[in-house]
Design an enzyme around this catalytic site. Structure first.
Site, PDB file in Angstrom:
ATOM      1  N   GLY A 119     -36.636 -10.784  12.530  1.00 15.99           N
ATOM      2  CA  GLY A 119     -35.930 -10.926  13.793  1.00 15.99           C
ATOM      3  C   GLY A 119     -36.116  -9.749  14.721  1.00 15.99           C
ATOM      4  CB  THR A 120     -36.490  -6.091  14.181  1.00 19.17           C
ATOM      5  OG1 THR A 120     -35.289  -6.043  13.418  1.00 19.17           O
ATOM      6  CG2 THR A 120     -36.586  -4.866  15.070  1.00 19.17           C
TER       7      THR A 120
ATOM      8  CB  ILE B 286     -33.303  -5.864  -1.908  1.00 20.59           C
ATOM      9  CG1 ILE B 286     -32.216  -6.727  -2.551  1.00 20.59           C
ATOM     10  CG2 ILE B 286     -34.175  -5.201  -2.975  1.00 20.59           C
ATOM     11  CD1 ILE B 286     -31.226  -5.969  -3.390  1.00 20.59           C
TER      12      ILE B 286
ATOM     13  CE  LYS C  79     -38.641  11.727  -4.597  1.00 22.01           C
ATOM     14  NZ  LYS C  79     -38.989  11.012  -5.842  1.00 22.01           N
TER      15      LYS C  79
ATOM     16  NE  ARG D 103      -3.439  20.325  15.905  1.00 21.24           N
ATOM     17  CZ  ARG D 103      -2.241  20.820  16.207  1.00 21.24           C
ATOM     18  NH1 ARG D 103      -2.148  21.944  16.879  1.00 21.24           N
ATOM     19  NH2 ARG D 103      -1.143  20.201  15.815  1.00 21.24           N
TER      20      ARG D 103
ATOM     21  CG  HIS E 192       9.450  18.081   4.784  1.00 19.16           C
ATOM     22  ND1 HIS E 192       8.330  18.603   5.387  1.00 19.16           N
ATOM     23  CD2 HIS E 192      10.517  18.735   5.320  1.00 19.16           C
ATOM     24  CE1 HIS E 192       8.686  19.542   6.249  1.00 19.16           C
ATOM     25  NE2 HIS E 192      10.007  19.639   6.225  1.00 19.16           N
TER      26      HIS E 192
ATOM     27  N   GLY F  30      13.068  16.332  14.351  1.00 21.64           N
ATOM     28  CA  GLY F  30      11.675  16.637  14.020  1.00 21.64           C
ATOM     29  C   GLY F  30      11.081  15.692  12.998  1.00 21.64           C
TER      30      GLY F  30
ATOM     31  CG  PHE G 236      16.882   6.148 -18.648  1.00 19.54           C
ATOM     32  CD1 PHE G 236      17.160   7.457 -19.003  1.00 19.54           C
ATOM     33  CD2 PHE G 236      15.748   5.548 -19.204  1.00 19.54           C
ATOM     34  CE1 PHE G 236      16.353   8.175 -19.878  1.00 19.54           C
ATOM     35  CE2 PHE G 236      14.925   6.252 -20.085  1.00 19.54           C
ATOM     36  CZ  PHE G 236      15.235   7.571 -20.420  1.00 19.54           C
TER      37      PHE G 236
ATOM     38  CG  ASP H 173      25.111  14.828 -17.041  1.00 20.22           C
ATOM     39  OD1 ASP H 173      24.528  13.736 -16.851  1.00 20.22           O
ATOM     40  OD2 ASP H 173      24.510  15.883 -17.321  1.00 20.22           O
TER      41      ASP H 173
END
Length: 515
Positions: free
Chosen positions: A35-36, A126, A137, A214, A275, A304, A464, A469
């Site tokens: 196609g190209t 491929i 390379k 940044r 945070h 903020g 759990f 306490d």
């Protein structure tokens, strides 16, 4: 050495006619395929077909056309090496100095809805990767271009000196290997998904750069922002910035955390994050009500912070949002008047994410966490539950209102860093204890933050209770109901403490550690 011959074969034909016309004007012979070649001929650009070079026709519907010694010897031969030169002359082969190739659109193909397996496989290139790798390379002698954005640079150097510089060839070769690696990674990932094998023995990931940042978490750390090539919608990589300063590393992390929480809710919800932890979450009949609850949950920490909403931001909410300093507001969209109000604040980042999916439509994704020398991969935590999934373990069952608040709290606590304790009431968080080394410490922080609002609130724990306490502390604070995973060897101790305090407790059987 001057560039005399170029091999051109592209799927994306952007700028290719202009490139090849100028190459021809510079005395470069252009060789092309399929196609190209057809396009260049149509545009009256001088071109030689690949079959004229190989002496062999393009066959198998174009699957085999450049996989030929006449092509790859021209790409791989070392210029000036005596034996290579001798063999090229004996076999009447010629060098190829420039390769311009981009690959079959595999990513675009598999991103189509309901694409067939056969179509996906047919769009695995491929010959293209083979030519690119051969040329890359041998970049000491061969210029290789995979990106149309590099056409002008290559032409500029050819006009100036007849060839490209070694530095340019190195950079272009490096880009080629990144490109083919990413291409193969997408193919590998596609096969893994087709086979239901998301954690194979070798995992190659590819990401596309969104922007350089940044700095990272701190100014002395370099950073950049990347996204998956086929990332799902409704995440920070897909958000459109409408206004404000460039996002920072920390902004992106926090916005991602805020979005993850707000996606838990189908009703109007607003999440404030600081945070990476929620400092205020509210739900209501409207986004304005939800925002007021999120703000009231912690008016100090929200300053903020990052705000995420799951509905359009209207003008009334925009007025409230504009009254405090916020880094980011991210929402499905902004009403025109709301956008005008918020854009008066020069630096605030306004991000449009589009309509979010319902909580039930959320799908799990694979998350990657770097560790020194490696990485961890796991599914995202999208587990949800309903009242029917809960087991009442105390003498008293939660009231209907307590159950509603428990389910709300459970949706949020899963996003709090472990050890995590969260208090909620009236459809809003009132206390968050995050990232503590012990659970009772997290509870103390949450109760202290809630103050008088702890009395009558419910408590959610991401894991759990190892002992009773924390429950005893909750009882002293006036907390009336608890949701927790259960499963401790000392569950009986916690249940007894809840019964003694008149607390209703339900267990989920599921924990939500977050590190």
């Amino acid at each position: 050495m001057a560039i005399r011959r170029a091999l051109v074969s592209v799927s994306d034909k952007t700028g290719i006619v202009e490139l090849c016309r100028e190459l021809a004007n510079q005395g470069v012979q252009v060789i092309s395929t399929g196609g190209t070649k057809t396009l260049l001929e149509k545009e009256n650009v001088p071109v030689v077909g690949i079959s004229e070079v190989t002496g062999f026709p393009e066959i198998l519907d174009g699957r085999v056309k450049t996989l030929h010694p006449a092509v790859h010897s021209g790409l791989l031969a070392i210029r000036g090496e005596a034996e290579h030169t001798k063999q090229m002359e004996e076999l009447n082969l010629d060098y190829i100095d420039l390769v311009v190739v981009n690959l079959y659109p595999f990513k675009e193909t598999i991103s189509k809805p309901n694409v067939s397996y056969e179509d996906a496989i047919e769009n695995i290139d491929i010959g293209g990767p083979t030519m690119l790798r051969s040329a890359a390379k041998n970049h000491a002698f061969v210029t290789v271009v995979v990106d149309a954005g590099d056409y002008d640079r290559v032409l500029e150097e050819i006009r100036a000196g007849g060839d490209t510089t070694l530095d340019t060839r190195k950079r272009l070769a490096a880009k080629v290997f990144r490109h083919t690696s990413a291409y193969d990674a997408l193919i590998s990932d596609y096969f893994a998904k087709q086979l239901g094998d998301p954690l194979p023995e070798s995992l190659t990931l590819t990401y596309e750069k969104v922007q350089d940042l940044r700095y990272g978490e701190n100014p002395h750390q370099k950073a950049a922002f990347y996204r998956k090539p086929l990332a799902s919608a409704y995440n920070i990589t897909a958000a459109e910035q409408l206004h404000g300063k460039e996002l920072s590393y920390n902004n992106i992390n926090d916005a991602n955390a805020a979005l993850a929480i707000v996606k838990e809710f189908d009703e109007p919800a607003v999440v404030a994050v600081k945070h990476m932890n929620p400092c205020g979450v509210g739900i209501g009949a409207s986004i304005d009500e939800a925002y007021r609850k999120a703000y009231e949950a912690d008016p100090t920490s929200i300053f903020g912070g990052i705000i995420a909403a799951n509905r359009v931001i209207e003008a009334d909410t925009a007025v409230r949002l504009s009254e405090i300093f916020l880094e980011i507001i991210i929402a499905p969209d902004f009403a025109p008047e709301a956008l005008e109000i918020l854009q008066r604040k020069k630096n605030i980042r306004l991000m449009r994410i589009g309509e979010l999916p319902s909580a039930k439509e959320r799908s799990s994704e694979w998350l990657v966490t770097s560790v020194e020398g490696g990485m961890l991969v796991q599914e995202s935590d999208v587990h949800s539950l309903s009242e029917n999934d809960l087991t009442v373990v105390t003498e008293r069952a939660p009231t209907a209102e307590e159950m509603k608040q428990l389910l709300f709290a459970w949706k949020v606590v899963k996003h709090v860093k472990s050890n995590a304790i969260l208090l909620a009431r009236d459809n809003m968080t009132v206390g968050v204890g995050a990232g503590q080394m012990n659970r009772v410490g997290a509870a103390r922080i949450a109760i202290e933050q809630a103050g008088d609002l702890a009395r009558g609130a419910v408590l959610a724990s991401d894991a759990f209770f190892p002992m009773g306490d924390t429950v005893e502390l909750a009882g002293q604070a006036g907390i009336t109901a608890i949701i927790q995973p259960g499963g401790s060897v000392k569950d009986a101790e916690s249940i007894a403490a809840a019964n003694a305090a008149g607390i209703a407790m339900v267990v989920t059987g599921v924990r939500h550690f977050r590190h």
